[in-house]
Design an enzyme around this catalytic site. Sequence first.
Site, PDB file in Angstrom:
ATOM      1  N   ARG A 132      73.488  32.278  41.496  1.00  0.00           N
ATOM      2  CA  ARG A 132      73.888  32.864  40.213  1.00  0.00           C
ATOM      3  C   ARG A 132      75.052  33.837  40.367  1.00  0.00           C
ATOM      4  O   ARG A 132      75.870  33.989  39.455  1.00  0.00           O
ATOM      5  CB  ARG A 132      72.687  33.540  39.537  1.00  0.00           C
ATOM      6  CG  ARG A 132      71.647  32.557  39.042  1.00  0.00           C
ATOM      7  CD  ARG A 132      70.641  33.225  38.114  1.00  0.00           C
ATOM      8  NE  ARG A 132      69.955  34.331  38.750  1.00  0.00           N
ATOM      9  CZ  ARG A 132      68.919  34.215  39.584  1.00  0.00           C
ATOM     10  NH1 ARG A 132      68.451  33.004  39.888  1.00  0.00           N
ATOM     11  NH2 ARG A 132      68.344  35.270  40.106  1.00  0.00           N
ATOM     12  N   TYR A 140      73.400  51.040  47.743  1.00  0.00           N
ATOM     13  CA  TYR A 140      74.059  51.205  49.044  1.00  0.00           C
ATOM     14  C   TYR A 140      74.282  52.688  49.367  1.00  0.00           C
ATOM     15  O   TYR A 140      75.298  53.060  49.950  1.00  0.00           O
ATOM     16  CB  TYR A 140      75.399  50.459  49.087  1.00  0.00           C
ATOM     17  CG  TYR A 140      75.303  48.957  49.023  1.00  0.00           C
ATOM     18  CD1 TYR A 140      74.080  48.305  49.096  1.00  0.00           C
ATOM     19  CD2 TYR A 140      76.437  48.180  48.876  1.00  0.00           C
ATOM     20  CE1 TYR A 140      73.989  46.925  49.035  1.00  0.00           C
ATOM     21  CE2 TYR A 140      76.368  46.789  48.810  1.00  0.00           C
ATOM     22  CZ  TYR A 140      75.146  46.164  48.893  1.00  0.00           C
ATOM     23  OH  TYR A 140      75.062  44.805  48.835  1.00  0.00           O
ATOM     24  N   HIS A 153      67.413  38.257  51.585  1.00  0.00           N
ATOM     25  CA  HIS A 153      66.125  38.312  50.889  1.00  0.00           C
ATOM     26  C   HIS A 153      65.049  38.404  51.959  1.00  0.00           C
ATOM     27  O   HIS A 153      64.150  37.565  52.044  1.00  0.00           O
ATOM     28  CB  HIS A 153      65.930  37.085  49.990  1.00  0.00           C
ATOM     29  CG  HIS A 153      65.470  37.441  48.617  1.00  0.00           C
ATOM     30  ND1 HIS A 153      64.491  36.766  47.940  1.00  0.00           N
ATOM     31  CD2 HIS A 153      65.862  38.432  47.777  1.00  0.00           C
ATOM     32  CE1 HIS A 153      64.301  37.303  46.746  1.00  0.00           C
ATOM     33  NE2 HIS A 153      65.124  38.314  46.628  1.00  0.00           N
ATOM     34  N   ASN A 154      65.143  39.460  52.751  1.00  0.00           N
ATOM     35  CA  ASN A 154      64.351  39.568  53.972  1.00  0.00           C
ATOM     36  C   ASN A 154      62.900  39.955  53.706  1.00  0.00           C
ATOM     37  O   ASN A 154      61.978  39.224  54.060  1.00  0.00           O
ATOM     38  CB  ASN A 154      64.995  40.580  54.919  1.00  0.00           C
ATOM     39  CG  ASN A 154      66.423  40.220  55.278  1.00  0.00           C
ATOM     40  OD1 ASN A 154      66.820  39.061  55.187  1.00  0.00           O
ATOM     41  ND2 ASN A 154      67.205  41.210  55.665  1.00  0.00           N
ATOM     42  N   HIS A 155      62.694  41.107  53.112  1.00  0.00           N
ATOM     43  CA  HIS A 155      61.325  41.583  52.908  1.00  0.00           C
ATOM     44  C   HIS A 155      60.513  40.670  51.988  1.00  0.00           C
ATOM     45  O   HIS A 155      59.354  40.360  52.291  1.00  0.00           O
ATOM     46  CB  HIS A 155      61.343  43.021  52.376  1.00  0.00           C
ATOM     47  CG  HIS A 155      61.725  44.030  53.419  1.00  0.00           C
ATOM     48  ND1 HIS A 155      61.667  45.383  53.201  1.00  0.00           N
ATOM     49  CD2 HIS A 155      62.170  43.875  54.682  1.00  0.00           C
ATOM     50  CE1 HIS A 155      62.063  46.019  54.297  1.00  0.00           C
ATOM     51  NE2 HIS A 155      62.378  45.122  55.199  1.00  0.00           N
ATOM     52  N   GLN A 180      59.575  37.630  43.498  1.00  0.00           N
ATOM     53  CA  GLN A 180      59.947  36.795  42.365  1.00  0.00           C
ATOM     54  C   GLN A 180      59.455  35.362  42.559  1.00  0.00           C
ATOM     55  O   GLN A 180      59.261  34.911  43.677  1.00  0.00           O
ATOM     56  CB  GLN A 180      61.468  36.786  42.198  1.00  0.00           C
ATOM     57  CG  GLN A 180      62.084  38.170  42.134  1.00  0.00           C
ATOM     58  CD  GLN A 180      62.556  38.679  43.487  1.00  0.00           C
ATOM     59  OE1 GLN A 180      61.914  38.446  44.508  1.00  0.00           O
ATOM     60  NE2 GLN A 180      63.664  39.378  43.488  1.00  0.00           N
ATOM     61  N   HIS A 204      68.723  49.058  48.168  1.00  0.00           N
ATOM     62  CA  HIS A 204      69.173  47.681  48.029  1.00  0.00           C
ATOM     63  C   HIS A 204      70.277  47.537  46.988  1.00  0.00           C
ATOM     64  O   HIS A 204      71.198  46.743  47.153  1.00  0.00           O
ATOM     65  CB  HIS A 204      67.987  46.793  47.647  1.00  0.00           C
ATOM     66  CG  HIS A 204      68.294  45.329  47.619  1.00  0.00           C
ATOM     67  ND1 HIS A 204      68.369  44.566  48.757  1.00  0.00           N
ATOM     68  CD2 HIS A 204      68.562  44.489  46.585  1.00  0.00           C
ATOM     69  CE1 HIS A 204      68.664  43.320  48.433  1.00  0.00           C
ATOM     70  NE2 HIS A 204      68.789  43.240  47.124  1.00  0.00           N
ATOM     71  N   GLU A 240      73.933  36.964  50.832  1.00  0.00           N
ATOM     72  CA  GLU A 240      73.014  38.053  50.521  1.00  0.00           C
ATOM     73  C   GLU A 240      71.710  37.859  51.282  1.00  0.00           C
ATOM     74  O   GLU A 240      71.407  36.764  51.761  1.00  0.00           O
ATOM     75  CB  GLU A 240      72.737  38.135  49.014  1.00  0.00           C
ATOM     76  CG  GLU A 240      73.876  38.759  48.225  1.00  0.00           C
ATOM     77  CD  GLU A 240      73.418  39.330  46.898  1.00  0.00           C
ATOM     78  OE1 GLU A 240      72.273  39.030  46.480  1.00  0.00           O
ATOM     79  OE2 GLU A 240      74.200  40.075  46.281  1.00  0.00           O
TER      80      GLU A 240
END
EC number: 6.3.5.3
Length: 751
Positions: free
Chosen positions: A126, A57, A105-107, A251, A54, A103
């Site tokens: 951010r 890359y 935040h799949n999993h 998170q 992640h 971006e």
Amino acid sequence: MADTVDDAFQTPDVEQPYAALGVKDDEYARIREILGRRPTSAELAMYSVMWSEHCSYKSSKVHLKKFGALSQETPRGPLLAGIGENAGVVDIGQGYAVTFKAESHNHPSYVEPYQGAATGVGGIVRDILAMGARPIGVMDSLRFGPLHEADTRRVLPGVVAGVGGYGNCLGLPNIGGEVQFDTSYLGNPLVNALCVGVLRHEDLHLAHASGVGNQVILFGAATGGDGIGGASILASETFDETGPAKRPSVQVGDPFMEKLLIECTLELFQAGIINGIQDFGAAGISCATSELASAGDGGMFVDLDLVPLRDPNLAPEEILMSESQERMMAVVEPANVERFMEICAKWDVLATVVGEVIEGDRLIIQWHGETIVDVDPKTVAHEGPVYERPYHRPHWLDQVNANRAEDLPRDNTPGGLRDAVLKVLGHGNVADKTWVTQQYDRYVRGNTVLAQPEDSGMLRIDEETGLGIALSLDANSRFAFLNPYLGAQHSLAEAYRNVAVSGAEPVAITDCLNFGSPEDPEVMWQFAEAILGLVDGCRELGIPVTGGNVSLYNQTAATPILPTPTVGVLGVIDDVSTRNRSAFTHAGDAILLLGETREELSGSIWESALHDGHLGGMPPAVVLDKEMALARVMGEAARRGLLSSAHDVSEGGLAVALAESAFRNDAGFAVTLPDGDPTVQLFAESAARAVVSLSGAQVGEFEALCAEHGVTSTRLGEVTGDPEMEFVGLFTVPLGDAKQAWRDTLPNALN
């Protein structure tokens, strides 16, 4: 107690649980080679998160380098910042610049839908803030399993609530995006979030730590135990069939803290007291310290004991890996620290000096008076492993491509065509998404010009001149499955077209590339082909890639998701008052189809809706020269005020474009389809097409404009204002029936 650098020298053969942190055998050997010793547990924690898929890359770098060959010029001038920065920055004129990025935040969003999606929004906001920009809008591209599945009903409401809840609390309008469904996403939803911000040229800030003696300040929320290894490790592995039990890795967001952080940071920028800044995203302190230090002209010292903690029992490794949200790190000259603290106190934002810039090229971190990290930050942040994964074209693809939708049965009777229209309108990937979008505030801040369900979102940047931007976020995963090169280009072309039909000029893209496991050679072939498609497509369109995101390991056990290259296109419009809307407005207006329709049914919604999810054949032809010509026509037509409405033709074909144009104002129509097979004319998804309506008095001028640019225009009929959709000589559908089929799909499934 954590081991120290001295311990690492004294106990070189102590076995470490590196595999549990996702570090491969050869990667661990490389870490030891770089350090010349066994890493401390804290160093191992840093390398594990920063060298994760992640963050580093490592499987995609060799392919992403191809974007570097593209011009860094937009149609409006050079990029002010591009690939490698937190976000790309585009000059839009009048001294303004726009920064935007998407971006994934799949999993985390599968494990804990609300918090996973919410913190995905917070993280991308951010990134934009760190460039010196005020965030002004968000978008999202969401993918879920079939609507009838119980787990979709678990994940989808939580994700939507998380996206809406966080963005709404920040006061950011959600101006567009998409929601689609497919079996392959059942155990692996996609949550791709985009944020856009605005700044003056002189306000641009980059992430670097310069100036020996300058202070390193952590400001924002305190560090907790949530999100330890969250996006960095959780998003770098494959789910098993039963799903993960990793809630502690997700998170937890606090949008009200983030709102304070935004205002505080913008005031710090305005005060001119920040030398360098980095947001806390994946990998937390490990990322912020190593990236700031590696991009600067010195090293960095950090005392981990000074980091404010929500949980005093955290081990130093956990502090370094925590991805707790709403945190930033700044580099500030000593003379400016007092003023920095005053501004943070004004906004009730916790701020603590945790270190300083030092001579040399080392990142040194101490805890309880002992050195637990002593590394070259470049080896952590930028010199991770690079894998040239093997890849090959899937052996099964020939059979898939041969199983063409064009060969499937068609019912061209009046009743058959009428039923087909209703089935296509009710398909999950076409149906009304108001159930989702009504949970988002689309108009907060007062500068939203266009928002869902328009083709693109549009925001006013300057109140006096009307300068504005348009954005669209699109992916066609069905086309990408059939041919990833062409599918990626279709995703690019659709986002480009959506921006263009609004009257804006497309100028740049960002991407969010979602694929299965890179350890599968067939998945890596899909990824490599999609990259080539985007590179070639952007080169032909003359627009740069400003940056983006790669999300791999999106699969459940051995089943990967459909390849999903999501593309965000940014457009600029000189005066937002000239924009085109998508809805039919005036009875009596002429309706024209722009572009050429071919017998291209493979990958279409018609194929899926009428033939039980069938997916085969080859995608429609990509005609980027025609896309550019259409964009020029739409931009000039907007400037001249020729059109009452403009709507792109994409999923569902002409039938859906006409119906969606009619639904907004309940303005029915009567059209005569062009000669040829009616199923093809109604449902083919040929590219570079749009439906427009305009006053009869303007038709001649508009047709001349189309001819000037080589765009085919066909007059279909007119807006009647009657409560029906009439396809002359074939069938008629009451507008209420069509609208109900389109409107009821999501509420019926989710309620």
